[in-house]
Scaffold this motif. Sequence first.
Motif, PDB file in Angstrom:
ATOM      1  N   GLY A  41       0.837  -1.191   0.000  1.00  0.00           N
ATOM      2  CA  GLY A  41       0.000   0.000   0.000  1.00  0.00           C
ATOM      3  C   GLY A  41       0.874   1.244   0.000  1.00  0.00           C
ATOM      4  N   PHE A  42       0.227   2.381   0.167  1.00  0.00           N
ATOM      5  CA  PHE A  42       1.024   3.605   0.242  1.00  0.00           C
ATOM      6  C   PHE A  42       0.382   4.585   1.214  1.00  0.00           C
ATOM      7  CE2 PHE A  42      -1.935   4.644  -3.240  1.00  0.00           C
ATOM      8  CZ  PHE A  42      -2.334   5.936  -2.909  1.00  0.00           C
ATOM      9  N   ILE A  43       1.214   5.558   1.634  1.00  0.00           N
ATOM     10  CA  ILE A  43       0.775   6.636   2.516  1.00  0.00           C
ATOM     11  C   ILE A  43       1.022   7.943   1.785  1.00  0.00           C
ATOM     12  CG2 ILE A  43       3.000   6.681   3.718  1.00  0.00           C
ATOM     13  CD1 ILE A  43       1.490   7.539   6.225  1.00  0.00           C
ATOM     14  N   ALA A  44       0.047   8.835   1.805  1.00  0.00           N
ATOM     15  CA  ALA A  44       0.131  10.051   1.005  1.00  0.00           C
ATOM     16  C   ALA A  44      -0.250  11.256   1.843  1.00  0.00           C
ATOM     17  CB  ALA A  44      -0.790   9.953  -0.219  1.00  0.00           C
ATOM     18  N   LEU A  45       0.286  12.394   1.438  1.00  0.00           N
ATOM     19  CA  LEU A  45      -0.005  13.667   2.083  1.00  0.00           C
ATOM     20  C   LEU A  45      -0.590  14.594   1.026  1.00  0.00           C
ATOM     21  CD1 LEU A  45       0.282  15.536   4.575  1.00  0.00           C
ATOM     22  CD2 LEU A  45       2.494  16.198   3.669  1.00  0.00           C
ATOM     23  N   THR A  46      -1.735  15.210   1.324  1.00  0.00           N
ATOM     24  CA  THR A  46      -2.425  16.070   0.377  1.00  0.00           C
ATOM     25  C   THR A  46      -1.902  17.493   0.475  1.00  0.00           C
ATOM     26  OG1 THR A  46      -4.413  14.713   0.518  1.00  0.00           O
ATOM     27  CG2 THR A  46      -4.658  16.963  -0.360  1.00  0.00           C
ATOM     28  N   LEU A  47      -1.580  18.110  -0.670  1.00  0.00           N
ATOM     29  CA  LEU A  47      -1.155  19.495  -0.721  1.00  0.00           C
ATOM     30  C   LEU A  47      -1.992  20.234  -1.757  1.00  0.00           C
ATOM     31  CD1 LEU A  47       1.668  17.564  -0.569  1.00  0.00           C
ATOM     32  CD2 LEU A  47       2.573  19.796   0.022  1.00  0.00           C
ATOM     33  N   ILE A  48      -1.956  21.553  -1.702  1.00  0.00           N
ATOM     34  CA  ILE A  48      -2.717  22.353  -2.664  1.00  0.00           C
ATOM     35  C   ILE A  48      -1.731  23.127  -3.531  1.00  0.00           C
ATOM     36  CG2 ILE A  48      -4.794  22.540  -1.257  1.00  0.00           C
ATOM     37  CD1 ILE A  48      -3.863  25.225  -0.300  1.00  0.00           C
ATOM     38  N   PRO A  49      -2.030  23.276  -4.825  1.00  0.00           N
ATOM     39  CA  PRO A  49      -1.048  23.885  -5.747  1.00  0.00           C
ATOM     40  C   PRO A  49      -0.724  25.336  -5.412  1.00  0.00           C
ATOM     41  CG  PRO A  49      -3.180  23.525  -6.846  1.00  0.00           C
ATOM     42  CD  PRO A  49      -3.254  22.805  -5.533  1.00  0.00           C
ATOM     43  N   GLU A  50      -1.654  26.045  -4.761  1.00  0.00           N
ATOM     44  CA  GLU A  50      -1.390  27.468  -4.462  1.00  0.00           C
ATOM     45  C   GLU A  50      -0.182  27.641  -3.553  1.00  0.00           C
ATOM     46  OE1 GLU A  50      -4.284  26.029  -4.388  1.00  0.00           O
ATOM     47  OE2 GLU A  50      -5.566  27.123  -5.809  1.00  0.00           O
ATOM     48  N   GLN A  51       0.150  26.601  -2.751  1.00  0.00           N
ATOM     49  CA  GLN A  51       1.311  26.724  -1.860  1.00  0.00           C
ATOM     50  C   GLN A  51       2.601  26.915  -2.663  1.00  0.00           C
ATOM     51  OE1 GLN A  51       0.566  22.943  -0.207  1.00  0.00           O
ATOM     52  NE2 GLN A  51      -0.252  23.715   1.721  1.00  0.00           N
ATOM     53  N   LEU A  52       2.618  26.412  -3.900  1.00  0.00           N
ATOM     54  CA  LEU A  52       3.813  26.515  -4.720  1.00  0.00           C
ATOM     55  C   LEU A  52       3.909  27.841  -5.460  1.00  0.00           C
ATOM     56  CD1 LEU A  52       3.757  22.931  -6.248  1.00  0.00           C
ATOM     57  CD2 LEU A  52       5.354  23.765  -4.536  1.00  0.00           C
ATOM     58  N   THR A  53       2.765  28.511  -5.672  1.00  0.00           N
ATOM     59  CA  THR A  53       2.782  29.698  -6.537  1.00  0.00           C
ATOM     60  C   THR A  53       2.404  30.983  -5.843  1.00  0.00           C
ATOM     61  OG1 THR A  53       0.482  29.217  -7.193  1.00  0.00           O
ATOM     62  CG2 THR A  53       2.250  28.300  -8.570  1.00  0.00           C
ATOM     63  N   ASP A  54       1.756  30.919  -4.671  1.00  0.00           N
ATOM     64  CA  ASP A  54       1.270  32.152  -4.046  1.00  0.00           C
ATOM     65  C   ASP A  54       2.383  33.143  -3.766  1.00  0.00           C
ATOM     66  OD1 ASP A  54      -1.331  31.524  -4.173  1.00  0.00           O
ATOM     67  OD2 ASP A  54      -1.592  30.985  -2.059  1.00  0.00           O
ATOM     68  N   VAL A  55       3.554  32.622  -3.348  1.00  0.00           N
ATOM     69  CA  VAL A  55       4.660  33.517  -2.974  1.00  0.00           C
ATOM     70  C   VAL A  55       5.165  34.327  -4.168  1.00  0.00           C
ATOM     71  CG1 VAL A  55       6.499  31.846  -3.411  1.00  0.00           C
ATOM     72  CG2 VAL A  55       6.824  33.617  -1.694  1.00  0.00           C
TER      73      VAL A  55
END
Length: 896
Positions: A180-194
């Motif tokens: 199986g796998f373990i995953a962490l959810t992120l949102i794309p705005e964290q990469l571009t907002d800055v």
Amino acid sequence: MKRASFFPSDRRSLKLMLVALLLVVVFALGSLAIYQRLQNERLSAKRDEALRLLASVEANTTRLFDYADSYLRAIRAYHQDYGSGEKWQHFVHEIAAPHADLFSGVVTIVDREGWVVYQSETSQEKLRAYGKMSDLDHFQYFLKHPGDSVFVGATRAGRMTGKLQYRIARPLLKNGAFDGFIALTLIPEQLTDVYRSLKLGQHSTLTMMTLEPKLIARQPPAPAEMYGQRITRLKESYGIDLENQREGVALGIGSPFERNSRRDIYFRTLDDYPVVVMVGIDTRDLDAEMLDTRYSLSWLALLFTLSVLTVLVLLLRQQRQNQWLAAALKSREAAEQELRIAATAFESQEGMLITDAHGVIIRVNQAFTETTGYAPEDILGQTPRVLKSGRHSASFYKEMWASLKTNGSWQGEVWDRRKNGEEYPKWLTISAVKDDNDQVTNYVGTHFDISERIKAEEKIQELAFFDQLTGLPNRTLLLDRLKQAISESVRSHRHGALLFIDLDHFKTLNDSFGHDRGDLLLQEVAKRLQASLREGDTAARLGGDEFVVMLKDLSDHLDEAVAQAEFVGAKVSAALSEVYWLDKLEFHSTASIGITLFGEGRESREDLLKQADLAMYQAKTAGRNAFRFFDPEMQAWVTARASLENDLRKAVRETQFLLYYQPQVDADGQCIGAEALVRWQHPLRGLVFPDEFISLAEESGLILPIGQWVLEAACRQLAIWAGQPDKAPLTLAVNVSGTQLRQKDFVAQVAACLERTGADPGKLQLELTESHLLTEIEDSIGKMRALRDMGIGFALDDFGTGYSSLSYLKRLPLEKLKIDRSFVRDVLTDPNDAAIAKTIVALAGTLGLKVIAEGVETLEQRDFLANNACFCYQGFLYSPPLPLEEFEAYLPTLGR
């Protein structure tokens, strides 16, 4: 009647027309060349800006993924130990706190069949609503790639929320197989907002993709339907192969997200993650920026052409009226034309001044006055020296004048001073004007202010390499300096260290008092870190409340380097624990610190950061406000050393020390004295010998109270022996450390001790080692002479093992030299040791000093020494060091 022709027939008029045409053509070509040069400069600036932005995006994206990956590893490790139970869920909740501002914190676990078995903030009843996730990219990737790896998925709408999101995942392994796998959810705005505030242009873009490729994030956002789709045109149509090209540039290609776009694409794949970052510079933005330049040059070319044609027509009409008058008028008009052109050029946007041949200013234009603040009446009659800022050396101006004399011109960047005293940079061009005899008549200087350009370059540099809140180096600059430090450590064989610092309970401050107070705390922490470090060390901020300190040039011995890193860790921890005043708010904070050392060049920079990060989490697990080493052996050494130092401090308070006595005998075997040796009677460890604690006592400063106690105890014993006839003749030798000798009142301390105890100073001998005398030699000689005047004797211990120098040896008020045990041990087998022992005895005789050999263990050694005129011995042949009672009982047996 003959019709008049516009085209004259005489040669001079034809030449004039050809010259006019040539001027127009030259001016047009010159304008085109200027435009192309400006366009190339702007294009180059755009590309440099894109590359710097690409480096910044790469660093920030890597930082976010590093945080997320460390988070995943920690959660996965706990999951393998505790499953998905309450203890594991509590750990997931606790570990999310330090990174709440970096990602949403939604953790998902999928089993090997594709079913969701856990998701934070989602009840078990709702998990089945997700259905199977075996079709996810993550699941398929881990099936095809066995082993431990990291996978970053494309952005797509969430099944339950419908919002755009992407996941970073690692496999769950059972006996090395996929479970199986373990995953962490992120949102794309964290990469571009800055980067929203950075303006590359209206049509330029910032993009992150997976290597498949699929879209993760984009600024400006892509159409919603593009997320989750594989972008096939990138390789087939534009030649960008992300699977095989790590970095590069593709010029003038279209966009799969927009029609009718042409961009220069700069891309780079992250070192540790299957993600590529792209910066796209649209040609439309460059064309828009150059529009005003095109208009200006076009109008200037048109005006110039009209001026030339007007003058030409006037000259031709004048020539038809009268040949002589036409010639005269032609000459006058030509002169007027040159004056008009010169006047127009002189009142240009560039500051200009004209001097005579001696450098005296005779004219300036309006642009010069606006730039410098000097009106014509202020500056005429003076020389350009009035503008000097003082930043340039005499050699700078010497080279400038040499170029003017040789080439007739000079240009370059110069710092000058305005009338109000402000210093500013400008680009200066100086040309010499010469007459028909090649003699200089004037100098013409033109300049333009480049302050804004330099400020912009400095701002770009600051954005790329420094944290905007604290002013500390950011991750990019830290990694660059760390790379250099690792290389230096490999060459010098000296260690370095990384300290990963995380503020405890920082989220509580932000939640309770606002982010403005949190920013004030981060700025104050940065100041305290810089104040705690040596010159050459680096303090950096990675983001949030995480800082890193890099130490260079530590000891080449690992244990000493560990001690130095421990000292800095304790110093930093103490500084960060002091009270903070945050806009009238009194606030207390602590820090958890992880430490790792480097020096052999085996670990990468990223590995070192991860090691220090993991050690920091160990410090948090230990209760925060602590520091831990990544290497368990180092941590064990530090812990044992700290425990020993605490016990030693307690021993000083409770006087857990004893004196042992080792006899010193003459050639007849009679005891003539003893050396007093300290022992530590530890309540749990038993008897502890000096070699286990004296060095620690020296480093911690505890040698001063210990040395004072030894001196007092020895003097008291001498006073007691003075009343016992059989022991009254005995002398007693006491070792003195360099730290004791360097005390300003050392002489007064010894005198007071003798007075308190009533000991005979003639029976007291102080033993010093050569190394203790090498520093502050004049001060040491003065103190020794003062003590000798009281009757105290001195012996030089371990003679021959240090940097023996006859120049100071003959000046020391010594009574005795001691041959070190290292020479005595092999005196019968090593010719060199035998020669050294003989030399010491001979030297002592020459200087009128007594000599004693320590470490004598056999009769053969004693006989060798006696045959070479050494008649005083100390060693196990006679007795080891003994407690007082045993020593006194042993004395009558000597010499029998």
